[in-house]
Scaffold this motif. Structure first.
Motif, PDB file in Angstrom:
ATOM      1  N   UNK A  46       0.259  -1.192   0.127  1.00  0.00           N
ATOM      2  CA  UNK A  46      -0.151  -0.459  -0.237  1.00  0.00           C
ATOM      3  C   UNK A  46       1.301   1.165  -0.107  1.00  0.00           C
ATOM      4  N   UNK A  47       1.509   1.407   0.677  1.00  0.00           N
ATOM      5  CA  UNK A  47       2.556   2.632   0.856  1.00  0.00           C
ATOM      6  C   UNK A  47       3.785   2.853  -0.230  1.00  0.00           C
ATOM      7  N   UNK A  71      -7.660  -4.951  -6.367  1.00  0.00           N
ATOM      8  CA  UNK A  71      -6.596  -5.117  -6.299  1.00  0.00           C
ATOM      9  C   UNK A  71      -5.979  -5.076  -4.696  1.00  0.00           C
ATOM     10  N   UNK A  72      -6.275  -3.611  -4.309  1.00  0.00           N
ATOM     11  CA  UNK A  72      -6.393  -4.017  -3.095  1.00  0.00           C
ATOM     12  C   UNK A  72      -7.634  -4.866  -1.892  1.00  0.00           C
ATOM     13  N   UNK A  73      -8.635  -5.106  -2.753  1.00  0.00           N
ATOM     14  CA  UNK A  73      -9.396  -5.604  -1.870  1.00  0.00           C
ATOM     15  C   UNK A  73      -9.528  -7.501  -1.626  1.00  0.00           C
ATOM     16  N   UNK A  74      -8.849  -7.635  -2.798  1.00  0.00           N
ATOM     17  CA  UNK A  74      -7.847  -9.190  -3.325  1.00  0.00           C
ATOM     18  C   UNK A  74      -7.560  -9.317  -2.125  1.00  0.00           C
ATOM     19  N   UNK A 105      -2.242  -3.083  -8.455  1.00  0.00           N
ATOM     20  CA  UNK A 105      -3.518  -2.910  -7.284  1.00  0.00           C
ATOM     21  C   UNK A 105      -3.197  -4.073  -6.247  1.00  0.00           C
ATOM     22  N   UNK A 106      -3.088  -5.517  -6.664  1.00  0.00           N
ATOM     23  CA  UNK A 106      -3.164  -6.364  -5.946  1.00  0.00           C
ATOM     24  C   UNK A 106      -1.350  -6.560  -5.341  1.00  0.00           C
ATOM     25  N   UNK A 107      -0.711  -6.049  -6.289  1.00  0.00           N
ATOM     26  CA  UNK A 107       0.942  -5.885  -5.106  1.00  0.00           C
ATOM     27  C   UNK A 107       1.772  -5.052  -5.325  1.00  0.00           C
TER      28      UNK A 107
END
Length: 267
Positions: free
Chosen positions: A55-56, A97-100, A154-156
């Motif tokens: 996230x950062x 992506x972040x939700x996953x 978004x996932x990675x």
């Protein structure tokens, strides 16, 4: 933060910014493993370390991409019509992506990161030549491609360049144009992904002080400040280097980072 930590984050930010400008990868592929190391050493909650590193890293790309794309635009290398076709799918995917990622534990997330990066490096090294008739798909295909790029980015926690650059070069877009266009895609990816990480991380138990959702704000500020100074340098360097060298550099970097994250997943 102590001076030693600030110095480390500054060096990381400079390296990430240079990589973003040089390779169009948003710097996230470089930053996530190193941020993971630092958060581990600082004693952050183990079940949140990789989530916060991703996230950062993604949040820093909002700043890096703007600095990088400005330099590429001066060279006339950004294909803005391609950007416009990809952005709708990218915004949707970057929120998902972040939700996953939230559904995965730290080891699983590190494994996903490592595998995707290793796959990307392999594709670069294989250097398969596209058919002479291959070209970018029409609007529906570009919407779908943008969605895939956004979800994975978004996932990675990356700018998406490790997918968008190979995708565009496979469709006979010149490597320098692909890198420049990928840099322009970094901002919408980072903006949507950052908002998603704030939303899904809001109220998460055991987050360190000064966190905004999954984003660790002190690291974001320092890394972003350093990265924006180096992104234009990387972009200028990219326009002076041959295609083969760019691909080899990207592949070597990705393999090294994939190895660390795969080790982290197994630890």
């Amino acid at each position: 933060m102590d001076f030693g930590l600030i110095a480390i984050l500054l060096v990381m930010g400079m390296a990430g910014g240079f990589a973003a400008g040089l390779l169009g990868i948003g710097g996230g592929m470089v930053l996530v493993p190193f941020i993971t190391m630092i958060f581990t050493a600082r004693g952050f909650p183990p079940d949140l370390i990789v989530h916060m590193a991703i996230a950062t890293s993604l949040a820093t790309i909002m700043f890096t991409s703007l600095s990088s794309v400005r330099a590429h635009h001066k060279h006339g290398a950004v294909l803005w019509p391609v950007v416009r076709m990809l952005v709708p799918g990218i915004v949707i995917g970057s929120w998902i992506g972040p939700w996953i990622a939230k559904q995965l534990n730290t080891s699983a997330l590190a494994l996903v990161f490592g595998l995707f990066v290793a796959f990307s490096a392999t594709q670069m090294l294989l250097n398969k030549k596209p058919k002479a008739t291959r070209e970018l798909p029409k609007k529906p295909g570009m919407l779908a491609a943008g969605g895939v790029i956004g979800v994975v980015a978004g996932l990675v926690g990356a700018g998406g360049g490790f997918i968008s650059v190979p995708f565009m070069t496979w469709c006979n877009v010149k490597i320098h144009n692909a890198v420049a266009t990928s840099a322009a895609l970094g901002f919408p990816i980072a903006l949507a992904g950052t908002l998603s990480n704030v939303y899904y991380g809001w109220g998460e138990a055991n987050l360190p002080a000064y966190s905004l959702g999954y984003i660790y704000v002190p690291a974001l500020v320092v890394i972003a400040a350093a990265s924006v100074t180096m992104a234009p340098v990387g972009a200028r360097t990219a326009h002076r280097m041959p295609v083969a060298a760019l691909k080899r550099i990207l592949a070597v970097i990705l393999y090294a980072l994939a190895a660390y994250m795969l080790w982290k997943a197994a630890a």
